[in-house]
Write an enzyme that holds these catalytic residues in place. Structure first.
Site, PDB file in Angstrom:
ATOM      1  N   LYS A  19      50.655  36.006   3.764  1.00  0.00           N
ATOM      2  CA  LYS A  19      50.209  37.142   2.953  1.00  0.00           C
ATOM      3  C   LYS A  19      48.715  37.013   2.683  1.00  0.00           C
ATOM      4  O   LYS A  19      48.268  36.025   2.124  1.00  0.00           O
ATOM      5  CB  LYS A  19      50.995  37.188   1.644  1.00  0.00           C
ATOM      6  CG  LYS A  19      52.463  37.499   1.857  1.00  0.00           C
ATOM      7  CD  LYS A  19      53.316  37.222   0.635  1.00  0.00           C
ATOM      8  CE  LYS A  19      52.967  38.109  -0.522  1.00  0.00           C
ATOM      9  NZ  LYS A  19      53.896  37.899  -1.664  1.00  0.00           N
ATOM     10  N   SER A  40      33.776  30.952   8.659  1.00  0.00           N
ATOM     11  CA  SER A  40      33.640  29.528   8.321  1.00  0.00           C
ATOM     12  C   SER A  40      33.848  28.658   9.561  1.00  0.00           C
ATOM     13  O   SER A  40      33.237  27.604   9.689  1.00  0.00           O
ATOM     14  CB  SER A  40      34.629  29.135   7.217  1.00  0.00           C
ATOM     15  OG  SER A  40      35.955  29.401   7.613  1.00  0.00           O
ATOM     16  N   GLU A  66      38.972  37.259  -3.349  1.00  0.00           N
ATOM     17  CA  GLU A  66      38.487  36.762  -2.060  1.00  0.00           C
ATOM     18  C   GLU A  66      37.078  37.261  -1.738  1.00  0.00           C
ATOM     19  O   GLU A  66      36.258  36.494  -1.249  1.00  0.00           O
ATOM     20  CB  GLU A  66      39.460  37.144  -0.932  1.00  0.00           C
ATOM     21  CG  GLU A  66      40.714  36.296  -0.894  1.00  0.00           C
ATOM     22  CD  GLU A  66      40.461  34.855  -0.470  1.00  0.00           C
ATOM     23  OE1 GLU A  66      39.436  34.563   0.171  1.00  0.00           O
ATOM     24  OE2 GLU A  66      41.308  34.001  -0.784  1.00  0.00           O
ATOM     25  N   GLU A  69      34.584  35.297  -3.789  1.00  0.00           N
ATOM     26  CA  GLU A  69      34.414  33.935  -3.277  1.00  0.00           C
ATOM     27  C   GLU A  69      33.649  33.914  -1.954  1.00  0.00           C
ATOM     28  O   GLU A  69      32.748  33.103  -1.763  1.00  0.00           O
ATOM     29  CB  GLU A  69      35.788  33.280  -3.048  1.00  0.00           C
ATOM     30  CG  GLU A  69      36.552  32.953  -4.305  1.00  0.00           C
ATOM     31  CD  GLU A  69      37.978  32.483  -4.026  1.00  0.00           C
ATOM     32  OE1 GLU A  69      38.717  32.303  -4.996  1.00  0.00           O
ATOM     33  OE2 GLU A  69      38.367  32.309  -2.845  1.00  0.00           O
ATOM     34  N   GLU A  70      34.037  34.788  -1.018  1.00  0.00           N
ATOM     35  CA  GLU A  70      33.486  34.744   0.340  1.00  0.00           C
ATOM     36  C   GLU A  70      32.172  35.498   0.507  1.00  0.00           C
ATOM     37  O   GLU A  70      31.319  35.078   1.281  1.00  0.00           O
ATOM     38  CB  GLU A  70      34.511  35.286   1.347  1.00  0.00           C
ATOM     39  CG  GLU A  70      35.706  34.380   1.514  1.00  0.00           C
ATOM     40  CD  GLU A  70      36.540  34.723   2.733  1.00  0.00           C
ATOM     41  OE1 GLU A  70      36.215  35.685   3.457  1.00  0.00           O
ATOM     42  OE2 GLU A  70      37.527  34.003   2.965  1.00  0.00           O
TER      43      GLU A  70
END
Length: 168
Positions: A19, A40, A66, A69-70
């Protein structure tokens, strides 16, 4: 179902698909420029920011977490573009629109792994994604088709030949 991998818990649906959640992060509501981040695994390649959902986490909450964070951005979460399957990698990803309202100077992945981000015109984003992330390139086609963000949102199965899927 859950699996532990190093510092994270991976969640899977009833079909055994991981998921995931992601956002198409647009600079403005005109949706002409989208933010991509460096991979990454392959820092010279660009990808749509997103990742695995945590246990009990709603897809929309995971998508916002996400991208912060990214990509180091925050914004207004918009419509659900669709739920996309990558049958080769056994991922099922909820993809949302996010209109960026704040760009952080330093963010988790820039500090920890040197991740980069860059704004792309939609056509250019599709071109850079098509060769190594064809499922992600398909997000934009679905966006253009304008599926409604409701419970009737179709699951968009995507399969590609092994010659393409071997490129990560």
């Amino acid at each position: 179902m859950m699996k532990l991998k190093s510092n994270q818990t991976r969640t899977y649906d009833g079909d055994g698909y991981k998921k995931r959640a992601a956002c198409l992060c647009f600079r403005s509501e005109s949706e002409e420029e989208v933010l991509l981040v460096s991979s990454s695994r392959h820092p010279d390649r660009w990808i749509v920011p997103g990742g695995g959902m945590e246990p009990e986490e709603e897809p929309s909450v995971a998508a916002v977490r996400e991208v912060c964070e990214e990509a180091g951005v925050k914004g207004t979460l918009g419509r659900l573009v669709g739920i996309f399957e990558n049958q080769e990698r056994k991922h099922r990803t909820y993809v949302y629109v996010l209109i960026v309202t704040e760009v952080l100077e330093d963010w988790e992945d820039s500090v920890n792994i040197g991740r980069k981000r860059e704004w792309f015109k939609i056509e250019d984003a599709i071109k850079v994604l098509q060769c190594h992330k064809p499922v992600q390139a398909s997000y934009f086609e679905t966006l253009r088709q304008g599926y409604p963000a409701n419970n009737g949102t179709p699951v968009v199965p995507t399969t590609y030949s092994s010659s393409v899927s071997g490129i990560r």
